[in-house]
Design an enzyme around this catalytic site. Structure first.
Site, PDB file in Angstrom:
ATOM      1  N   HIS A 161       0.868  -1.194   0.000  1.00  0.00           N
ATOM      2  CA  HIS A 161       0.000   0.000   0.000  1.00  0.00           C
ATOM      3  C   HIS A 161       0.897   1.234   0.000  1.00  0.00           C
ATOM      4  O   HIS A 161       1.521   1.554   1.006  1.00  0.00           O
ATOM      5  CB  HIS A 161      -0.888  -0.003   1.254  1.00  0.00           C
ATOM      6  CG  HIS A 161      -1.850   1.143   1.329  1.00  0.00           C
ATOM      7  ND1 HIS A 161      -3.167   0.967   1.691  1.00  0.00           N
ATOM      8  CD2 HIS A 161      -1.700   2.480   1.121  1.00  0.00           C
ATOM      9  CE1 HIS A 161      -3.776   2.135   1.684  1.00  0.00           C
ATOM     10  NE2 HIS A 161      -2.904   3.075   1.356  1.00  0.00           N
ATOM     11  N   HIS A 189       1.430   5.453  -1.751  1.00  0.00           N
ATOM     12  CA  HIS A 189       0.979   6.576  -2.583  1.00  0.00           C
ATOM     13  C   HIS A 189       2.203   7.166  -3.265  1.00  0.00           C
ATOM     14  O   HIS A 189       3.107   7.666  -2.593  1.00  0.00           O
ATOM     15  CB  HIS A 189       0.298   7.643  -1.721  1.00  0.00           C
ATOM     16  CG  HIS A 189      -0.923   7.118  -1.034  1.00  0.00           C
ATOM     17  ND1 HIS A 189      -2.176   7.198  -1.581  1.00  0.00           N
ATOM     18  CD2 HIS A 189      -1.070   6.448   0.135  1.00  0.00           C
ATOM     19  CE1 HIS A 189      -3.055   6.613  -0.777  1.00  0.00           C
ATOM     20  NE2 HIS A 189      -2.407   6.147   0.280  1.00  0.00           N
ATOM     21  N   LYS A 223      -9.910  -0.357  -4.978  1.00  0.00           N
ATOM     22  CA  LYS A 223      -9.879   0.293  -3.667  1.00  0.00           C
ATOM     23  C   LYS A 223     -11.217   0.925  -3.342  1.00  0.00           C
ATOM     24  O   LYS A 223     -11.739   1.724  -4.126  1.00  0.00           O
ATOM     25  CB  LYS A 223      -8.776   1.377  -3.672  1.00  0.00           C
ATOM     26  CG  LYS A 223      -8.633   2.155  -2.381  1.00  0.00           C
ATOM     27  CD  LYS A 223      -7.878   1.402  -1.314  1.00  0.00           C
ATOM     28  CE  LYS A 223      -7.812   2.169   0.001  1.00  0.00           C
ATOM     29  NZ  LYS A 223      -6.732   3.131   0.037  1.00  0.00           N
ATOM     30  N   HIS A 251      -4.289  -0.456   6.240  1.00  0.00           N
ATOM     31  CA  HIS A 251      -3.738   0.288   7.385  1.00  0.00           C
ATOM     32  C   HIS A 251      -4.613   0.176   8.616  1.00  0.00           C
ATOM     33  O   HIS A 251      -5.182   1.168   9.065  1.00  0.00           O
ATOM     34  CB  HIS A 251      -3.473   1.757   7.016  1.00  0.00           C
ATOM     35  CG  HIS A 251      -4.522   2.407   6.144  1.00  0.00           C
ATOM     36  ND1 HIS A 251      -5.863   2.446   6.464  1.00  0.00           N
ATOM     37  CD2 HIS A 251      -4.428   3.036   4.950  1.00  0.00           C
ATOM     38  CE1 HIS A 251      -6.530   3.078   5.525  1.00  0.00           C
ATOM     39  NE2 HIS A 251      -5.675   3.436   4.584  1.00  0.00           N
ATOM     40  N   ASP A 288       1.513   2.684   3.462  1.00  0.00           N
ATOM     41  CA  ASP A 288       0.686   3.888   3.305  1.00  0.00           C
ATOM     42  C   ASP A 288       1.555   5.143   3.292  1.00  0.00           C
ATOM     43  O   ASP A 288       1.115   6.211   3.718  1.00  0.00           O
ATOM     44  CB  ASP A 288      -0.389   3.984   4.400  1.00  0.00           C
ATOM     45  CG  ASP A 288      -1.500   4.958   4.015  1.00  0.00           C
ATOM     46  OD1 ASP A 288      -1.648   5.254   2.812  1.00  0.00           O
ATOM     47  OD2 ASP A 288      -2.208   5.418   4.914  1.00  0.00           O
TER      48      ASP A 288
HETATM   49  O1  DOR Z   1      -3.037   9.527   5.759  1.00  0.00           O
HETATM   50  C1  DOR Z   1      -3.414   9.164   4.649  1.00  0.00           C
HETATM   51  N1  DOR Z   1      -2.932   9.718   3.520  1.00  0.00           N
HETATM   52  N2  DOR Z   1      -4.363   8.218   4.567  1.00  0.00           N
HETATM   53  C2  DOR Z   1      -4.932   7.896   3.415  1.00  0.00           C
HETATM   54  O2  DOR Z   1      -5.806   7.074   3.422  1.00  0.00           O
HETATM   55  C3  DOR Z   1      -4.549   8.599   2.157  1.00  0.00           C
HETATM   56  C4  DOR Z   1      -3.218   9.169   2.247  1.00  0.00           C
HETATM   57  C5  DOR Z   1      -2.909  10.167   1.146  1.00  0.00           C
HETATM   58  O3  DOR Z   1      -3.201   9.876  -0.016  1.00  0.00           O
HETATM   59  O4  DOR Z   1      -2.354  11.219   1.442  1.00  0.00           O
HETATM   60 ZN    ZN Z   2      -3.297   5.034   1.679  1.00  0.00          ZN
END
Ligand code: DOR
Ligand code: ZN
Length: 339
Positions: free
Chosen positions: A14, A16, A100, A173, A246
């Site tokens: 997971h 980003h 998702k 998470h 995450d």
């Molecule tokens: O803290 C987070 N940031 N939780 C998420 O679910 C998304 C992520 C983000 O994309 O910044």
């Molecule tokens: Zn996330």
């Protein structure tokens, strides 16, 4: 005393990576250590079709190839009220691994998410299960008190998991003891990712003293009992729990402001911090399963072929990585991934 550790190349189930300049800035931190990562679809224009997922994968691969980093991005699409079985089939044929589910409005770029999980067409879940795609759930009930949002969403996950026993579901998470207990109780089709930051911090590290926006994420870090339950789950050797960092970069000025974004940028030190946690519990022999085996097995993937070496060598997490302040910036760590 163990001072050098070789493990199979890990998977981050997971992450980003964003797009454009930000993606090029952050991707080496993930691709330099992990063999694969499941890349989240919550871009400004969300990835909702297989074709856009394939384009996004190409953009990531181009950046990695310029850096000569071998990396296999596993792609996701975001579930919306408009997702049909044809969208799922199309995504599958583009190589998308997972779908998702973001409840509406619970986190970064989650507008256009799911308002009522009961309204999702069950044929969409059937199509996913039929094609061996995984459902990833951001399990937070919109509108509930922050600390109760995860517990409050588990009933929805339970309903989907019971109605679709052949659909593999990952609660992303997890942050609560309730979440951990739910995953233990649920059938073999339910697993969970655990982040590095939720193993390390509680709500007090966000707001207990001065406000620390770099520890602010969704779902919010919770009580000590919750953190302890996550550590126990991560160390347990139960294959239902595996690493998904995450890691979520936001530019410094969008974190240090009156309406700060949620997300901890952990990629620059994720494996190192995790090694410290396993070491502190005398559990280093279990690290590889959590980082490199259980996630791949749940997703039905072969294991990565290469290895990484982690050495007991002190270093300091930098104050900034480009425009982003990493999680625990300035902290001295005892373990380092050998380059
Ligand atoms: O803290 C987070 N940031 N939780 C998420 O679910 C998304 C992520 C983000 O994309 O910044
Ligand atoms: Zn996330």
């Amino acid at each position: 005393m163990i001072t050098r550790l070789q493990i199979r190349k890990p998977d981050d189930m997971h992450v980003h990576l964003r797009e454009g300049d930000m993606m090029r800035e952050v991707v080496p931190h993930t691709a330099g250590v992990f063999g694969r990562a499941l890349v989240m679809p919550n871009l400004k224009n969300a990835v909702i079709h297989g074709t856009s997922a394939a384009r996004y994968r190409d953009e990531i691969l181009r950046a990695c190839s310029e850096l000569r980093l071998p990396f296999d991005p596993l792609m996701t699409v975001k579930l919306t009220a408009q997702t049909t079985t044809d969208v799922i089939k199309g995504a599958y044929s583009c190589g998308v691994a997972a779908v998702k589910l973001y409840p509406e409005g619970v986190t970064t770029n989650s507008t256009g998410g799911i308002r009522d999980p009961d309204q999702i067409n069950p044929d969409v879940f059937r199509a996913m299960a039929h094609n061996g795609m995984v459902l990833c759930v951001h399990a937070e009930e919109p509108g509930l008190f922050s600390l109760d949002r995860e517990s409050g969403y588990l009933r929805h996950v339970e309903k989907i998991a019971t109605a679709h026993p052949n659909l593999r579901i990952v609660i992303e998470h997890i942050t609560s003891r309730d979440g951990v207990e739910f995953v233990h109780r649920a059938g073999p089709n339910v697993a969970a990712t655990i982040t590095v930051h939720h193993l390390l911090i509680t709500l007090d590290d966000v707001i207990g003293d001065k406000l620390n926006p770099h520890n602010f994420c969704k779902p919010i870090a919770k009580r000590e009992a919750d953190r302890a339950a996550l550590v126990t789950a991560a160390l347990s050797g139960n294959p239902k729990f595996f690493l998904g960092t995450d890691s979520a970069p936001h530019a410094q000025d969008t974190k240090e402001c009156a309406s700060g974004c949620a997300g901890c940028f952990t990629a620059p030190a994720a494996i190192e911090l995790l090694t410290e946690i396993f070491d502190a519990h005398g559990a280093l022999p279990g690290l590889e399963s959590f980082t490199s085996i259980f996630g791949a097995q749940f997703y039905g993937l072969g294991l990565n072929m290469g290895t990484i070496t982690i050495v007991k060598e002190p270093w300091e997490i930098p104050a900034t990585c480009g425009a982003v302040v990493p999680f625990m910036a300035g902290k001295r760590i005892g373990w380092r991934v050998a380059k």
